[in-house]
Design an enzyme around this catalytic site. Structure first.
Site, PDB file in Angstrom:
ATOM      1  N   GLU A  48      -2.610  15.073  -6.415  1.00  0.00           N
ATOM      2  CA  GLU A  48      -3.639  14.192  -5.841  1.00  0.00           C
ATOM      3  C   GLU A  48      -3.892  14.578  -4.382  1.00  0.00           C
ATOM      4  OE1 GLU A  48      -2.851   9.997  -6.131  1.00  0.00           O
ATOM      5  OE2 GLU A  48      -4.646   9.474  -4.978  1.00  0.00           O
ATOM      6  N   GLY A 103       0.842  -1.187   0.000  1.00  0.00           N
ATOM      7  CA  GLY A 103       0.000   0.000   0.000  1.00  0.00           C
ATOM      8  C   GLY A 103       0.879   1.239   0.000  1.00  0.00           C
ATOM      9  N   GLY A 162      -2.280   8.183   0.178  1.00  0.00           N
ATOM     10  CA  GLY A 162      -1.141   8.234   1.095  1.00  0.00           C
ATOM     11  C   GLY A 162      -1.677   8.432   2.491  1.00  0.00           C
ATOM     12  N   PHE A 218      -8.193  -2.230  -4.011  1.00  0.00           N
ATOM     13  CA  PHE A 218      -8.684  -0.895  -3.605  1.00  0.00           C
ATOM     14  C   PHE A 218      -8.560   0.111  -4.740  1.00  0.00           C
ATOM     15  CE2 PHE A 218      -8.522  -2.662   0.641  1.00  0.00           C
ATOM     16  CZ  PHE A 218      -9.634  -2.080   1.230  1.00  0.00           C
ATOM     17  N   GLY A 274     -26.881  14.241  18.101  1.00  0.00           N
ATOM     18  CA  GLY A 274     -27.418  13.166  18.949  1.00  0.00           C
ATOM     19  C   GLY A 274     -28.024  12.030  18.133  1.00  0.00           C
TER      20      GLY A 274
END
Ligand SMILES: Cc1cc2nc3c(=O)[nH]c(=O)nc-3n(C[C@H](O)[C@H](O)[C@H](O)COP(=O)(O)OP(=O)(O)OC[C@H]3O[C@@H](n4cnc5c(N)ncnc54)[C@H](O)[C@@H]3O)c2cc1C
Length: 380
Positions: A243, A131, A365, A156, A340
Site C-alpha cells: 500500500e 488511526g 500511515g 475515513f 500566482g
C-alpha cells in the site's frame, strides 16, 4: 535511466489505458469532484477494459500480469490529474487480502466480481479513536455458533459509499494481547447491521467517496473470516508495504505531472514582456522541482524492482512513502507560487492537484509513523 523493464505488452497496456482515461475519466472529473463520488459504472468500465486486479489469475478472469501492470494503472490515473478513482486501493491493497489469505471458496466467490468491477471493495481499519494506533481499535467480533457478530464503527473509509464488500479489522475481546486479538472479516454491505454513515466532505481526493461505516450486531458467517483467527495484525503488516509503495508511485507521478504542467505554463505565459520561465529565480525553482521528481522516480522504481524480487524493504518503503509525499507537496506548493493568481482558480488542474497531494502525507500511515517505523527497523 531505466530501472523497470517494461515489455511491449506493458507499453501496449499503458497506451490502451491512457486512451481509456482520456475518453472515460478526464471529461467527467469536474462533475465527479462536485458530486464527491464516482458512478459505479466507471468501475465496471475499468473492469471490462481489463484494468482492475491485473495480477489475478486468468482462471478468475484476471490478466495474470506482474506488478508493473499495477504500477501502470496507478501512474496513468495519477498522471491524468485525477485521484478519485481508487483503482489502486481496490486492486493492489484490498483485493490482495482475499487473493493472498482467502480460501478457495472465498476466492471463487469474490475475485471474478472484483476483476470485472461489479464488486467494489474497501478496507476498514481506522476508527474515530484509532488511526495510527491499530492496536487501539475497539470494533469487536464475537463468535456465536457458526456466525460472527461485529459491533463498532469505522471512519475515513475510502470507497465507503460505493463499496459492496468491506474487509473489516475487528478484535476478539476475550484475547488480552491486542496484536493477537485482531482478525479480518469480509463483510458484504447488504448484511443487516451494516450501515453507512456520513459521506465525508474532504478538502482533497474529493471524488473519492470516503465515509463512516457502522456495525450494529452485524452477523456474518464464520466462513467470512479471512485466514486464521487472531492473524489480522500480521496480515495487515504483510500487506501495508505494498500500500505504501503504491502511495509513493502515485506521489511521484503526481509530482512529475505538476512539474511538466508548470514548466509548460511558465514557458507559455508572459509577464513584463518575457516568459515566466526566463527569470533566473524561476529557472532555479523549476530545475529544483525537476530534480526532486527525478530523485523520487529513481528511488521509487528501485523499490518497485526490489518489491517484485521479494526483498525486505520495510525501511526503504517507509522512507519512500514519507519522502515522495512530502516532495509532491513541496513541488505543488512551489508550482502554485510560480503561477500566482491563476493557480487559485478551479479551472486549472494544478489547484486540484495541490489539494490532492496535501492529503497523501496523512493516509496509508502518516509520515510521522513512517519515520517511526524506519527508526525502529534501523535499530535507533
Ligand atoms: C482521504 C483519506 C482516505 C483514507 N482511507 C482509509 C481507508 O480506506 N481505510 C482506513 O482504514 N483508513 C483510511 N484513512 C485513514 C488514515 O489511514 C488515517 O487517517 C491515518 O492512519 C492516520 O490516522 P489519524 O488521522 O487518526 O491520526 P492519529 O493516529 O490520530 O495521529 C494524529 C497525529 O499524531 C501523529 N502520530 C500518531 N502516532 C504517532 C507515532 N507513533 N509517532 C509519531 N507521531 C504519531 C500522527 O502522525 C498525526 O500527526 C484515510 C484517510 C484519509 C484522509
Amino acid at each position: 535511466m531505466q530501472i523497470l523493464n517494461y515489455t511491449p505488452e506493458h507499453e501496449a497496456f499503458r497506451k490502451r489505458l491512457r486512451a481509456f482515461i482520456a475518453r472515460e475519466v478526464t471529461p467527467n472529473v469536474a462533475q465527479w469532484e462536485k458530486d464527491g463520488i464516482e458512478p459505479r459504472d466507471i468501475w465496471q468500465k475499468m473492469g471490462r477494459g481489463g484494468f482492475l486486479c491485473t495480477d489475478l489469475d486468468p482462471a478468475y478472469g484476471g490478466l495474470g500480469g506482474d506488478f508493473l501492470y499495477s504500477i501502470i494503472v496507478t501512474e496513468e490515473l495519477s498522471y491524468s490529474f485525477h485521484t478519485g478513482l481508487a483503482a489502486g486501493l481496490h486492486s493492489d491493497v484490498v483485493v490482495p487480502y482475499i487473493s493472498a489469505f482467502g480460501n478457495d471458496a472465498q476466492r471463487k466467490k469474490y475475485l471474478p466480481g472484483c476483476i470485472s468491477g461489479d464488486i467494489i471493495t474497501a478496507i476498514a481499519m481506522t476508527e474515530p479513536g484509532a488511526g495510527s494506533d491499530l492496536a487501539g481499535m475497539s470494533t469487536t467480533a464475537q463468535q456465536e455458533g457458526d456466525e460472527v457478530v461485529i459491533n463498532g464503527s469505522k471512519t475515513f473509509i475510502s470507497n465507503g459509499i460505493n463499496a459492496d464488500l468491506v474487509i473489516v479489522a475487528a478484535k476478539d475481546t476475550a484475547v488480552e494481547n491486542p496484536y493477537q486479538a485482531l482478525s479480518l472479516y469480509i463483510v458484504e454491505t447488504g448484511t443487516p447491521g451494516f450501515e453507512r454513515g456520513r459521506h465525508l466532505d474532504k478538502m482533497g481526493w474529493r471524488s473519492q467517496d470516503t465515509a463512516e461505516l457502522f456495525f450494529s450486531r452485524c452477523r456474518i458467517p464464520i466462513a467470512n473470516r479471512l485466514g486464521e483467527k487472531g492473524q489480522g495484525f500480521l496480515m495487515l503488516m504483510q500487506k501495508l508495504q505494498q500500500e505504501r509503495l503504491v502511495c509513493a508511485v502515485g506521489a511521484v507521478t503526481a509530482a512529475e505531472r505538476i512539474v511538466e504542467w508548470v514548466i509548460d505554463y511558465c514557458k507559455n505565459t508572459t509577464v513584463c514582456g518575457r516568459p515566466l520561465s526566463k527569470p533566473q529565480a524561476n529557472q532555479f525553482a523549476l530545475v529544483e522541482m525537476a530534480t526532486d521528481v527525478k530523485l523520487g522516480r529513481a528511488f521509487m522504481e528501485k523499490l518497485v524492482a526490489d518489491h517484485m524480487e521479494g526483498h525486505e524493504i520495510i525501511i526503504e518503503t517507509s522512507m519512500a512513502k514519507y519522502w515522495t509525499t512530502e516532495m509532491a507537496r513541496r513541488v505543488a506548493d512551489r508550482a502554485m507560487d510560480l503561477v500566482g493568481n491563476e493557480a487559485t482558480l478551479e479551472k486549472y488542474p494544478i489547484t486540484r492537484a495541490w489539494r490532492d497531494v496535501r492529503v497523501m502525507s496523512i493516509f496509508a500511515g502518516t509520515n510521522e509513523v513512517m519515520k517511526g517505523i524506519a527508526a525502529k527497523f534501523m535499530g535507533l
